[in-house]
Design a protein around this motif. Structure first.
Motif, mmCIF file in Angstrom:
data_model
loop_
_atom_site.group_PDB
_atom_site.id
_atom_site.type_symbol
_atom_site.label_atom_id
_atom_site.label_comp_id
_atom_site.label_asym_id
_atom_site.label_seq_id
_atom_site.Cartn_x
_atom_site.Cartn_y
_atom_site.Cartn_z
ATOM 1 N N ARG A 197 43.816 -8.222 27.677
ATOM 2 C CA ARG A 197 43.172 -8.058 28.980
ATOM 3 C C ARG A 197 41.946 -8.967 29.080
ATOM 4 N NH1 ARG A 197 40.547 -2.356 31.207
ATOM 5 N NH2 ARG A 197 39.632 -3.195 33.124
ATOM 6 N N TYR A 198 41.299 -9.221 27.944
ATOM 7 C CA TYR A 198 40.073 -10.017 27.943
ATOM 8 C C TYR A 198 40.240 -11.360 27.230
ATOM 9 C CZ TYR A 198 38.165 -5.558 29.391
ATOM 10 O OH TYR A 198 37.932 -4.400 30.072
ATOM 11 N N TRP A 199 41.117 -11.424 26.240
ATOM 12 C CA TRP A 199 41.447 -12.688 25.585
ATOM 13 C C TRP A 199 42.857 -13.030 26.034
ATOM 14 C CZ3 TRP A 199 38.109 -15.514 22.489
ATOM 15 C CH2 TRP A 199 38.654 -16.630 21.847
ATOM 16 N N ARG A 200 42.947 -13.755 27.146
ATOM 17 C CA ARG A 200 44.229 -13.984 27.804
ATOM 18 C C ARG A 200 45.217 -14.692 26.876
ATOM 19 N NH1 ARG A 200 43.523 -13.214 33.330
ATOM 20 N NH2 ARG A 200 41.979 -11.531 33.512
ATOM 21 N N GLY A 201 46.455 -14.255 26.978
ATOM 22 C CA GLY A 201 47.458 -14.741 26.050
ATOM 23 C C GLY A 201 47.533 -13.771 24.884
ATOM 24 N N LYS A 202 47.775 -14.267 23.708
ATOM 25 C CA LYS A 202 47.850 -13.411 22.536
ATOM 26 C C LYS A 202 46.519 -13.418 21.803
ATOM 27 C CE LYS A 202 50.483 -12.620 18.298
ATOM 28 N NZ LYS A 202 51.562 -13.112 17.410
ATOM 29 N N PRO A 203 45.847 -12.252 21.693
ATOM 30 C CA PRO A 203 44.575 -12.211 20.972
ATOM 31 C C PRO A 203 44.728 -12.742 19.551
ATOM 32 C CG PRO A 203 44.919 -10.169 22.185
ATOM 33 C CD PRO A 203 46.203 -10.938 22.274
ATOM 34 N N SER A 204 43.745 -13.504 19.129
ATOM 35 C CA SER A 204 43.798 -14.139 17.819
ATOM 36 C C SER A 204 42.413 -14.135 17.199
ATOM 37 C CB SER A 204 44.312 -15.577 17.945
ATOM 38 O OG SER A 204 44.066 -16.318 16.766
ATOM 39 N N ALA A 205 42.281 -13.463 16.052
ATOM 40 C CA ALA A 205 40.997 -13.464 15.351
ATOM 41 C C ALA A 205 40.661 -14.858 14.850
ATOM 42 C CB ALA A 205 41.049 -12.475 14.186
ATOM 43 N N GLU A 206 41.673 -15.631 14.518
ATOM 44 C CA GLU A 206 41.444 -17.000 14.069
ATOM 45 C C GLU A 206 40.866 -17.837 15.208
ATOM 46 O OE1 GLU A 206 43.851 -20.713 11.928
ATOM 47 O OE2 GLU A 206 44.918 -18.892 12.536
ATOM 48 N N ILE A 223 28.886 -12.475 21.648
ATOM 49 C CA ILE A 223 29.932 -13.444 21.954
ATOM 50 C C ILE A 223 31.240 -12.733 22.236
ATOM 51 C CG2 ILE A 223 31.208 -15.446 21.109
ATOM 52 C CD1 ILE A 223 28.795 -16.193 19.443
ATOM 53 N N TRP A 224 31.567 -12.690 23.509
ATOM 54 C CA TRP A 224 32.796 -12.136 24.071
ATOM 55 C C TRP A 224 32.772 -10.608 24.088
ATOM 56 C CZ3 TRP A 224 35.342 -16.079 26.224
ATOM 57 C CH2 TRP A 224 36.539 -15.794 26.907
ATOM 58 N N ASN A 225 33.730 -10.067 24.807
ATOM 59 C CA ASN A 225 33.928 -8.626 24.921
ATOM 60 C C ASN A 225 35.384 -8.301 24.622
ATOM 61 O OD1 ASN A 225 33.309 -5.817 25.959
ATOM 62 N ND2 ASN A 225 34.904 -6.418 27.416
ATOM 63 N N LEU A 247 28.286 -13.120 26.497
ATOM 64 C CA LEU A 247 28.817 -14.429 26.862
ATOM 65 C C LEU A 247 30.333 -14.327 26.839
ATOM 66 C CD1 LEU A 247 26.460 -16.413 24.470
ATOM 67 C CD2 LEU A 247 26.220 -16.271 26.957
ATOM 68 N N ASN A 248 30.953 -14.440 28.030
ATOM 69 C CA ASN A 248 32.391 -14.165 27.981
ATOM 70 C C ASN A 248 33.189 -14.704 29.172
ATOM 71 O OD1 ASN A 248 31.490 -12.342 29.887
ATOM 72 N ND2 ASN A 248 32.120 -10.523 28.771
ATOM 73 N N TYR A 249 34.487 -14.656 28.914
ATOM 74 C CA TYR A 249 35.568 -14.903 29.857
ATOM 75 C C TYR A 249 35.693 -16.372 30.254
ATOM 76 C CZ TYR A 249 35.295 -9.827 29.870
ATOM 77 O OH TYR A 249 35.235 -8.512 29.496
ATOM 78 N N GLY A 250 36.754 -16.627 30.987
ATOM 79 C CA GLY A 250 37.128 -18.001 31.294
ATOM 80 C C GLY A 250 36.388 -18.579 32.473
ATOM 81 N N ASN A 251 36.790 -19.828 32.824
ATOM 82 C CA ASN A 251 36.141 -20.515 33.940
ATOM 83 C C ASN A 251 37.163 -21.446 34.593
ATOM 84 O OD1 ASN A 251 34.516 -22.048 35.674
ATOM 85 N ND2 ASN A 251 32.742 -21.810 34.326
ATOM 86 N N GLY A 252 37.448 -21.147 35.867
ATOM 87 C CA GLY A 252 38.422 -21.949 36.595
ATOM 88 C C GLY A 252 38.016 -23.390 36.788
ATOM 89 N N VAL A 253 36.712 -23.685 36.692
ATOM 90 C CA VAL A 253 36.242 -25.057 36.825
ATOM 91 C C VAL A 253 36.927 -25.957 35.795
ATOM 92 C CG1 VAL A 253 34.230 -26.562 36.515
ATOM 93 C CG2 VAL A 253 34.019 -24.445 37.844
#
Length: 399
Positions: A148-157, A140-142, A99-105
């Motif tokens: 590259r996959y968590w756009r912006g700054k990756p954050s574990a929080e 949940i996510w890749n 289950l991953n990535y964004g959605n332009g909708v």
């Protein structure tokens, strides 16, 4: 009111809910129950699935992209994936759906706001409802630790905040589905610890990592799995068993990578090293080479070419999985040198030994146990065997 809640719980759980996890368990140390490949839906055909089954794989990992499923807000269409899952099951395999990535909708590149998390959770819950009780591992996510996959700054929080919204929504639909994460690229220790500290572990059923290590040999992963297990013990709820899963790992056979023959050796050694370290599921990246990738490195992770011609690794994996099919990891052999590895597999009274060396050159190793496939007698006694081992896994029959 209490009776109404109980009735609602029964409806959510559905028939046979109590034995679902028994019918579709996490993989164990029996070969090849915990071996599979990563695929790309854009170029996946029936021939691909036939080839993957012939390889001996039992798992296929695929992105269930939010943007493909929900092209209009509140409307979900899984037709792109329905045939895939049916074909996987028909061949006796199971799926890891990511289950991953964004959605332009929703104008969401990464669901790191309350609104984005809610929309993502709705998609995840509908997906679970659609494929409920079909043996899926939901990831949940890749690689959320990469921008590259968590756009912006990756954050574990932020990742933990997503999990805290998504998992309850999935459990409400089907309480006994298998849910895994966080699928980090490599053992990103600061990220993993922050995710655990922010409450991910009570919500998921297993911890997935992608143990890439460039050209370093696969056996180096064992120490990392041990370290991860110790880290998990610090944050996991008391008494909760959290299996460790390698949900993606491969070596590229491009010019600066490993030779195609060694790629196959590494594929087998990665699986056996993971098993030995207590990580029973290994997803190899990837099934097929990609002609549509700009990076030369990314093109050459496959075990077959883009037109499905087997590379050396295909035959290596196929023969090893076949040789150990139905055998369960039972113990380790002491070959006298930490660079020489041997493991015992058993199936009833039968025994197999898997042996190899990390060294690049073949070497002689003395076994202090007899093996039926090695007719070497020292002084007329069947007590020790001198065997030449190489960087390719050999499977030997035991007495």
């Amino acid at each position: 009111m209490l009776l109404a809640k109980v009735a609602a719980a029964i409806l959510i759980a559905g028939p046979h809910a109590s034995d679902y996890r028994d019918r579709y368990p996490m993989p164990d140390g029996t070969v090849p129950n915990g071996w599979g490949v990563n695929v790309n839906s854009r170029d996946l055909t029936e021939k691909d699935l036939d080839g993957i089954a012939q390889l001996g794989a039992k798992w296929i990992r695929l992105d269930l992209l939010w943007s493909n499923v929900e092209r209009k807000a509140g409307e979900y269409n899984f037709s792109k994936y329905d045939d895939f899952l049916a074909d996987v099951q028909k061949r006796g395999m199971r799926a890891i759906l990511v289950l991953n990535y964004g959605n332009g909708v929703y104008g969401v590149a990464t669901p790191n706001t309350r609104e984005g998390r809610t929309a993502f959770a709705n998609y995840a819950a509908v997906a679970v409802k659609h494929y409920r009780h079909q043996g899926v591992l939901w990831e949940i996510w890749n690689e959320p630790n990469l921008n590259r996959y968590w756009r912006g700054k990756p954050s574990a929080e932020e990742y933990a905040a997503l999990v805290k919204v998504v998992v309850p929504a999935m459990r409400e639909v089907s309480s006994d589905e298998w849910i895994i994460g966080p699928a980090t690229s490599r053992f990103d220790w600061p990220y993993l610890e922050e995710a655990f500290a922010n409450g991910v572990l009570p919500l998921i059923d297993a911890i997935s990592v992608h143990p890439y290590r460039d050209q370093a040999p696969p056996e180096t992963v064992m120490a990392d799995w041990d370290r991860l297990r110790r880290l998990v013990a610090q944050y996991a709820p008391p008494g909760k068993n959290l299996p460790l899963i390698c949900s993606e790992w491969g070596y590229s056979s491009y010019a600066k990578g490993v030779p195609a023959v060694k790629q196959g050796h590494y594929a087998v050694r990665a699986y056996l090293s993971n098993l030995a370290a207590g990580a029973p599921l290994t997803i190899w990246y990837a099934w097929k080479e990609r002609p549509d990738i700009e990076s030369e490195k990314e093109k050459h992770f496959g075990l077959v070419t883009s037109d499905l011609n087997p590379k050396p690794g295909f035959l290596t994996v196929q023969s090893t999985l076949a040789s150990l099919k139905g055998f369960t990891l039972d113990g380790k052999l002491d070959l006298g040198d930490s660079r020489d590895l041997g493991f015992v597999f058993k199936k009833g009274a039968e025994e197999r030994l898997a042996v190899w060396t990390i060294d690049n050159l073949p070497k002689k190793v003395m076994f202090s146990r007899a093996t039926a496939s090695l007719p070497v007698h020292l002084g007329g006694a069947v007590t020790e065997r001198l065997v030449e081992v190489t960087d390719a896994v050999q499977v030997l029959k035991g007495l």
